[in-house]
Design a protein around this motif. Structure first.
Motif, short mmCIF file in Angstrom:
data_model
loop_
_atom_site.label_atom_id
_atom_site.label_comp_id
_atom_site.label_asym_id
_atom_site.label_seq_id
_atom_site.Cartn_x
_atom_site.Cartn_y
_atom_site.Cartn_z
N GLY A 1 0.92 -1.00 -0.30
CA GLY A 1 0.21 0.27 -0.30
C GLY A 1 0.73 1.20 -0.14
O GLY A 1 0.76 2.35 -0.78
N SER B 1 3.29 1.32 -3.51
CA SER B 1 2.31 1.45 -4.76
C SER B 1 2.25 2.73 -4.65
O SER B 1 1.98 3.84 -5.58
CB SER B 1 0.97 0.79 -4.82
N ARG B 2 1.68 4.15 -3.33
CA ARG B 2 1.27 5.20 -3.05
C ARG B 2 1.84 5.55 -3.68
O ARG B 2 2.59 7.03 -4.79
CB ARG B 2 0.72 5.33 -2.06
N ARG C 1 -2.98 -1.27 -8.53
CA ARG C 1 -3.03 -1.78 -7.19
C ARG C 1 -2.86 -3.36 -7.48
O ARG C 1 -3.67 -3.52 -8.07
CB ARG C 1 -4.50 -1.53 -7.34
#
Length: 437
Positions: free
Chosen positions: A233, A236-237, A251
């Protein structure tokens, strides 16, 4: 572009054809949609849409004076200026695209000398346009223009994608035909890319292959995160904030599915192989995607010390939210593998079609009307499709109903901390396993 009203025949009343016909009617054109399935045409003529696509039913109703549906080729073509080919091109055993439906349309156009253009929206291998052009010439339709006009609509937002596209791609060897087709989109505020036919055919395949590659890449990074203790999380952000990369299709999850990415990736690979080029990157993309749901099953098997006799709940079945499409859905692989391992499978989905006696991979699974019902007495649950309804579930109540409150969040939809507080052991993609204290 003037966007003058034209008369269009659309062959194929599936996702692409029906959206194409309804949206062209919305743009002011008169459209006849022809299909070979009597039940589908009956439903459409009675005001029903044979599948779910947000906004499509309203669009058809609003434009019913400009939109007709028929089984008859002559009725569809009689007054048409252009024929749009929107039939499906399913994969063959070799991975090549099956073009039999495309050729059936071409054969049906014998004698349609009044046409201005034949336009293919179906996804086809590069070089198909040249073959169709030759076939039209052989049928004394050499004066009829030909164009490739690939679609770039995603299920669940297809109407929006058609009416507000990133670009309209038109491939034609004749500038006059290219401009005529472009004029059909004249009321849209979007760039129009004119090019040769082969390049237009490649744009569609390349676009889907690149999107599939991004999904597969982030899933591979997620696997490394699980092995090293990193959180996908966060990763990837932060990666997506790079302006050179962007956040789209980064995602991690159970892999891509649906009617386009798997089929088109295999078709591009087959096309490259047939040309003597081993597309090694695409080979890896396809292989990783096929393994992704199986990896989830293996993680669950390890956590539960085997799956035989276990009851597993699948939350979501369609390949993505906002659609009733089960084609290439990861749930089909997951359900099949669980059943093969001796597990009992219960499932919930708000839109997935019922099997009606057909032997589908999930036909031995027990459908429940709500998520809590699916999770009752379950040894584990797998969140397969990120339906928004799942964010409203009372997870504390779910934990009490389950024999073993274990959730594998295959789409990283839910807050791990909230699930831990509710009493769940949480397994995320690229997040490892976390247990309540």
């Amino acid at each position: 572009m003037t966007g003058a009203s034209r008369r269009i025949a659309v062959f194929g009343a599936g996702y692409i054809g029906l959206v194409t016909g309804a949206c062209f009617a919305e743009l002011g054109h008169r459209v006849v949609v022809r299909d070979i399935q009597p039940e589908r045409i009956r439903l459409l003529n009675s005001g029903e849409v044979p599948f779910f696509e947000p906004g499509l039913g309203d669009l058809i109703t609003r434009n019913k004076e400009r939109l007709a549906f028929t089984l008859d080729v002559e009725e569809a073509v009689r007054d048409a200026e252009a024929v749009f080919v929107c039939v499906d091109t399913p994969p063959t055993a070799s991975g090549d695209a099956d073009l039999s439906r495309v050729w059936a349309v071409v054969d049906a156009l014998r004698g349609a000398s009044h046409l201005v253009a034949v336009v293919v929206k179906s996804t086809v291998p590069v070089g198909t346009g040249a073959r169709v052009r030759a076939a039209l010439d052989e049928r004394d339709l050499g004066h009829v223009g030909y164009a490739s006009n690939p679609e770039f609509t995603a299920e669940g937002r297809a109407v929006e994608d058609f009416l507000r596209p990133d670009r309209v791609v038109i491939g034609a060897s004749d500038d006059a035909v290219a401009r005529w087709v472009a004029d059909l989109y004249g009321r849209l505020d979007s760039p129009v890319e004119l090019m040769d036919v082969a390049s237009a055919e490649m744009v569609k395949l390349a676009s889907n292959a690149l999107l599939a590659t991004r999904i597969t890449f982030i899933n591979e990074i997620a696997t490394v995160c699980e092995a090293t203790g990193a959180d996908i999380g966060h990763v990837s952000r932060a990666v997506g904030l790079d302006h050179r990369l962007g956040p789209h299709f980064l995602r991690a999850g159970l892999g891509y599915g649906g009617s386009c990415f798997p089929k088109d990736s295999r078709a591009l690979r087959a096309m490259a192989s047939n040309s003597g080029y081993p597309f090694q990157l695409l080979n890896a993309v396809i292989e990783v995607n096929e393994l992704q749901p199986r990896r989830a099953i293996q993680r669950l098997k390890t956590e539960l010390d085997g799956l035989k006799g276990r009851r597993i709940a699948l939350l979501g079945m369609t390949f993505k939210p906002g659609t009733d499409d089960m084609r290439e859905a990861p749930s089909t692989i997951i359900a099949s593998r669980l059943l093969a391992e001796g597990a009992t499978v219960t499932c919930w989905d708000p839109m997935a079609p019922h099997t009606d006696g057909r032997q589908e991979p999930w036909s031995s699974a027990t459908r429940r009307p709500d998520p809590l019902g699916a999770m009752t007495d379950a040894d584990a649950a797998i969140l397969v499709t990120e339906w928004p309804e799942l964010t409203d579930v009372d997870w504390t109540a779910a934990a009490r109903l389950m024999r073993n409150p274990l959730l594998l969040d295959g789409r990283n939809l839910l807050d791990p901390a909230a699930l831990l507080s509710a009493g769940f052991t949480h397994m995320g993609v690229g997040r490892g396993t976390r247990r309540p204290r």
